[in-house]
Design a protein around this motif. Structure first.
Motif, PDB file in Angstrom:
ATOM      1  N   ASN A  85       0.813  -1.208   0.000  1.00  9.86           N
ATOM      2  CA  ASN A  85       0.000   0.000   0.000  1.00  9.86           C
ATOM      3  C   ASN A  85       0.854   1.269   0.000  1.00  9.86           C
ATOM      4  N   ARG A 108      -1.975   4.569  -5.437  1.00  9.59           N
ATOM      5  CA  ARG A 108      -2.975   4.328  -4.400  1.00  9.59           C
ATOM      6  C   ARG A 108      -4.395   4.604  -4.873  1.00  9.59           C
ATOM      7  N   TYR A 113      -7.123   0.269   1.424  1.00  9.72           N
ATOM      8  CA  TYR A 113      -6.377  -0.327   2.536  1.00  9.72           C
ATOM      9  C   TYR A 113      -7.181  -0.226   3.815  1.00  9.72           C
TER      10      TYR A 113
END
Lengths: 347, 322
Positions: A85, A108, A113
């Motif tokens: 991540n 991202r 996440y």
């Protein structure tokens, strides 16, 4: 169960190496279609915390489906998830999301996440928290509101979202964390202990949600200590031990590779002694014992499970044996972890 | 693992259906847009603290003092110029009565705004010392940083968002009230000539505020990233703004050290930079015996550079290790 076809890609040669070997295209030929880079790719990744080696030359490739990440405490699971991540930078090697460095903020956009921590701004309500994170994803005010309501509804928190986070139970916090991870409809969902603290009904709901997401093309990487729940979700796991990927694939594939540990199979038949005599003649069988319990049967320990089952099938047909049940006793994630990690396999 | 997902180029995003999103064809804004969202939520968090409202009330008191005192000065000068008033039975001339107010230069001049920002700045510095842990320190201390950094923003965008929040606080406490004072001054005098003749004062107010914004926001974020908790932050803040001021006054005014010793007082340096923005005459600055504007500017730039270097070092290494 979502499809989890798996060729073991851990420690496979990198794409760059493959590209070097490709022949040069002729000038007149149409360029071949460029395959998408893998959704998540770890290439020879190592990570040190001071003198502690947390990840050791991990190579891993994910393109879809649900993958469970299991391993003992300190095995490097959370480090791996944080690197995927972009929260951590590898000391050596490279982590990419569809070809973009995971450390790059653009990567991202494709990743949701859900961390194991639940350190929120306790003064905010659940709705405000999710809405704020929707704004951080770059959505307009109206779109952020719309998406916030939808994800809150999806995780079953819409009615309770106006309470401040301070008053939430552990399970409610988990749901809010999951909601914020789903906001931007990511291709890859990284979930660190997402089922921790969730009641059985809620757990079932979330498992169904994960399965739905996976069946629609999303890739989920789920770290969990709850192997029973994970087995309900997927049989495709990556097992970590001491900073390395010890094995990756379906539980059956991994079990088949463990040739040092004979497979234990319980076979329920009416005349177990006669069958035991015949089974012992098979080359793959190491030991046979009569099963305890009310149902007559025997427990066979066999090497090379695939060959054993083929030979056993032929034996059953030739000798007209009536088999009531065949059950592998140590194909569970617990058993495999026990073999791989030593001890009981407890994580 | 090569379980291939369906070709999403030719299929609708089915997760949208699953999550019941309405179709959205827009493109998400970039991370700079996200910094605004971050600044907003940071300010909102700050304004939930009652202490902050108390400091706002204090700031408001300072503002109202300047606002009404400026009006009072004009009223006294136009209505009571030649009269005396009896104070405790003693006749007092107007000049004597307004001597204190004249020290504050409440006449819509350079020093009106310089003095206002100087005094209002004390409230601001206290607010920032307390806000540092709420704005930045808690993210590090409690580990809520992963929620921010899991979204499509970079480390510098996070810093920028926090600096913008500090900028918002400063605008509310300093810039906006100073501009109101400038507008009031124009209304009290000949507004046409005042606004045109003193437009550079408005630019100077904005410039002074920008100097404060850049320096203080970088300093707050850097110290909050370093110390994280409120009490150490307040102590360091005092070490930067209170003790050096006392020391420089003692050294220069008391022990006749060279004027350059005032450079250890960061707040005074910011004041001098602000007065340079307001184009003040160096000879009119109190207390007398000040360093040059460029010297103060150099110190302020040095503090900004040090903060930036520290943040750069920390930001490159911001890794969420728990």
């Amino acid at each position: 169960m979502p499809p989890a076809d798996t060729s073991l890609a851990a420690n496979a040669p990198s794409g760059a190496e493959g590209a070097r070997r490709a022949p040069l295209p002729s000038p007149t030929a149409a360029p071949p279609p460029t395959p998408d880079p893998p959704l998540l790719l770890f290439e020879q990744v190592s990570k040190w915390y001071g003198t502690v080696l947390a990840l050791n030359q991990v190579t891993l490739e994910l393109t879809g489906g649900i993958t469970g990440l299991v391993g003992a405490n300190g095995a490097g699971k959370s480090t791996l998830l944080r690197m995927a991540n972009g929260q951590l930078k590898p000391t050596l090697g490279r982590v990419t999301i569809r070809g973009l460095d995971a450390w790059d903020w653009r990567a991202r956009r494709r990743v949701g996440y859900c961390p194991d921590l639940d350190a929120f701004y306790e003064d905010l309500s659940g709705r405000q928290f999710v809405w704020t994170l929707a704004r951080l994803c770059g959505y307009t005010r109206a779109e952020a509101t719309e998406r916030t309501e939808r994800v809150l509804e999806r995780v079953g928190m819409r009615e309770r979202a106006n309470r401040t986070l301070r008053g939430y139970s552990k399970g409610m916090r988990q749901r809010i964390k999951l909601a914020q991870a789903l906001l931007h409809d990511p291709e890859l969902l990284i979930l660190d202990e997402p089922l921790s603290g969730i009641d059985p009904i809620g757990r079932q709901e979330l498992l169904e949600l994960f399965q739905q997401l996976a069946s629609q093309g999303k890739c989920l990487l789920i770290s969990s200590h709850e192997l029973e729940a994970l087995e309900k979700l997927t049989n495709h796991v990556a097992i970590m031990a001491r900073g390395r990927i010890a094995a990756v694939g379906t539980l059956r594939q991994i079990r088949d590779l463990l040739e040092d540990y004979p497979l234990s199979v319980r076979i329920d038949v009416d005349q177990p002694r006669e069958l035991a005599r015949a089974v012992l003649a098979l080359a793959e069988v190491q030991a046979v014992s009569l099963a305890s319990g009310d149902t007559p049967g025997l427990v066979v320990q066999a090497r090379h499970p695939k060959r054993f089952f083929q030979a056993f099938g032929r034996l059953v047909v030739e000798q007209h044996v009536e088999v009531h049940r065949v059950e592998p006793l140590d194909e569970s994630a617990h058993a495999i972890l026990g073999y791989l990690l030593g001890g009981s396999g407890r994580t | 693992m090569t379980n291939q997902p369906p070709n999403t180029d030719t299929m609708p995003a089915q997760t949208d259906t699953l999550l019941r999103y309405r179709p959205w064809r827009g493109t998400p804004h970039g991370p700079l847009f996200a910094t605004l969202a971050m600044a907003r939520v940071s300010l909102r968090l700050l304004l939930r603290r009652r202490l902050m409202w108390g400091l706002f009330a204090l700031g408001l008191l300072v503002f109202f003092f300047f606002f009404y005192a400026q009006y009072l000065m004009v009223w006294i000068e136009t209505q009571l110029r030649t009269e005396t008033v009896r104070f405790a039975g003693v006749p007092v001339t107007i000049d004597n009565l307004t001597r204190f107010l004249k020290r504050l230069a409440l006449d819509g001049s350079v020093h009106t705004f310089g003095n206002f920002i100087w005094f209002q700045g004390y409230v601001l510095v206290i607010a920032l010392a307390l806000a540092g842990s709420v704005l930045v320190g808690n993210d590090f201390y409690y580990g809520s940083l992963p929620f921010y950094l899991a979204k499509p923003i970079g480390r510098w965008h996070y810093i920028l968002g926090k600096c913008l929040a500090i900028g918002g606080l400063m605008t509310l406490l300093v810039t906006f009230p100073a501009i109101l004072l400038w507008i009031e001054a124009g209304l009290l005098y000949d507004w046409k000539s005042y606004y045109f003749d003193n437009f550079d004062l408005l630019v100077g107010i904005v410039g002074y505020s920008l100097v404060l914004l850049v320096t203080l926001s970088l300093l707050v974020v850097a110290t909050a990233v370093w110390l994280r908790r409120t009490v150490p932050l307040v102590l360091v803040w005092m070490g930067v703004f209170v003790y050096p001021q006392l020391l420089s006054t003692l050294l220069v005014d008391g022990l006749n050290f060279p004027d350059e010793w005032r450079l250890i007082d960061l707040w005074n340096n910011l004041y001098l930079c602000g007065l340079w923005c307001l184009q003040a005459d160096p000879a009119t600055i109190r207390p007398p015996g000040q360093p040059e504007f460029w010297q103060a500017g150099l110190v302020v730039a040095g503090v900004c550079a040090a903060s930036l270097l520290y943040l750069r070092r920390r930001v490159q290494a911001v890794e969420i290790v728990t």
